[in-house]
Scaffold this active site. Structure first.
Site, short mmCIF file in Angstrom:
data_model
loop_
_atom_site.label_atom_id
_atom_site.label_comp_id
_atom_site.label_asym_id
_atom_site.label_seq_id
_atom_site.Cartn_x
_atom_site.Cartn_y
_atom_site.Cartn_z
CB SER A 40 19.85 -56.92 48.03
OG SER A 40 20.51 -57.96 47.34
N PRO A 73 24.03 -57.79 46.14
CG PRO A 73 22.97 -56.07 44.98
CD PRO A 73 23.06 -57.58 45.05
CE1 TYR A 74 21.25 -59.11 54.18
CE2 TYR A 74 21.72 -61.30 53.34
CZ TYR A 74 21.44 -60.46 54.40
OH TYR A 74 21.34 -60.97 55.66
CB ALA A 75 26.38 -61.27 49.93
CB THR A 93 25.31 -54.23 52.24
OG1 THR A 93 24.39 -55.30 52.51
CG2 THR A 93 24.94 -53.53 50.94
#
Ligand SMILES: NC(=O)c1ccc[n+]([C@@H]2O[C@H](COP(=O)([O-])OP(=O)(O)OC[C@H]3O[C@@H](n4cnc5c(N)ncnc54)[C@H](O)[C@@H]3O)[C@@H](O)[C@H]2O)c1
Length: 319
Positions: free
Chosen positions: A97, A156-158, A160
């Site tokens: 991510s 960024p994963y967390a 999103t």
């Protein structure tokens, strides 16, 4: 177990999604509608294999589509009278991510909005989102509870996934759609994604190749066996929730080095280690407070790590 329902499982060909479809199909009165775009985040052949055994079921309908294509989703919701959505389709994984934040935002946020719009337009009765322990970031206070503030995600994963949870809350508030956001703590078991630690470590140990161990093996994780996750998701889905956030984990945390020792034992073979520095975006620790899942939903995890690793390694050896 929910009964007599038409159920959408997005990401239904993936690791967790395929187990969920399989469990839902055990109740013969359900129809399971699996939506997946078979992207190449990892080999799509693996995803085809994940669902091959139940594709012959009359109650199983597969649609290869991208959740970013709203019109394609609408055609399905128009045709099938959907009661419940389990929304698992996402770009998963912390490290990739950081390379592709826009792609993660598109699929995990815009894709979620498309499903929420369908839930609103087609009067879906329940919406369940696959969320993640990554949301807790580098919190010092353990175990992580659903009421803890989660304002400092470190990838960024967390971010999103946090945005997806907030969107779920919006749609609940505006349109009264019952919503549950379930935060999974590192899930493992048969069909686990090949780039995830337990899968990769087992492969390296059995092939005799060195394992790159980030943060010198000091990260700590709460590893959750897939059958416990499915049990928890099904228990939540049966419940008459309004809006809820629920942790699902084992509430036991071990270091990466400890994990490797246990996989060595399950494999009957020593690992070769290459200790390296921490990766950006990785959290130092995850540790689930599962009081809420147990008290409200009757979640009752059954797989201590030794038992789960044994099952995983047995599965891996027969691949
Ligand atoms: N595995 C874990 O430890 C873990 C932990 C926390 C949260 N989660 C969440 O659980 C869910 C499932 O994770 P998984 O490990 O099974 O991952 P996975 O990658 O195996 O499954 C995700 C599936 O979604 C599909 N997909 C992705 N983008 C899509 C799109 N645009 N349109 C349609 N389908 C799409 C993929 O093809 C894949 O089959 C994800 O939302 C993930 O963020 C997983």
């Amino acid at each position: 177990m929910i009964k007599n329902q038409n159920i959408v499982v997005t990401g239904g060909a993936g690791f967790i999604g395929s187990h969920l479809c399989e469990a839902l199909l055990r109740e013969k009165t359900n129809t399971v509608i699996c939506l997946d775009n078979f992207n190449d985040f990892y080999d799509p052949v693996i995803k085809r294999n994940n669902i091959s055994s139940f594709q012959k079921h009359d109650q199983f309908n597969l649609y290869s589509l991208d959740i970013l294509h709203k019109e394609d989703l609408e055609q399905i919701f128009e045709k099938e009278n959907i009661h419940t959505i389990f929304h698992l389709a996402a770009r998963a994984g912390v490290r990739p991510s950081i390379q592709s934040p826009k792609l993660y935002a598109q699929v995990n946020i815009e894709g979620t909005i498309n499903l929420l719009e369908c839930a609103k337009e087609y009067n879906v009765e329940k919406f369940i989102l696959a969320s993640t322990s990554s949301i807790y970031g580098n919190k010092k206070k353990v175990p992580f509870s659903e009421t803890d503030p989660v304002d400092h995600p470190v990838s960024p994963y967390a971010t999103t996934k946090k945005a997806a949870e907030l969107m779920c809350y919006n749609y609940h508030h505006l349109y009264q759609i019952p919503m549950a956001c379930i935060r999974f703590f590192t899930v493992y078991g048969p069909r686990q994604r090949p780039e995830m630690a337990i899968h990769m470590f087992t492969k390296h140990i059995l092939e005799g190749t060195p394992i790159p161990v980030f943060n010198h093996g000091k990260c700590e994780r709460d590893y959750t066996y897939i059958d416990d996750i499915i049990q928890g998701v099904l228990k939540v889905s049966e419940f008459d929730f309004s809006f809820d956030i629920v942790n699902l984990g084992e509430s036991k945390t071990i270091t990466t080095l400890d994990l490797i020792k246990r996989i060595e034992k399950a494999c009957g073979k020593k690992a070769k280690l290459e200790l390296i520095k921490a990766q950006p975006g990785d959290v130092e620790k995850t540790y689930a407070d599962i009081t809420r899942a147990k008290k409200v939903y009757g979640y009752d995890p059954q797989y201590p790590i030794e038992k789960g690793l044994h099952m995983f390694v047995e599965w891996y050896k027969h691949l």
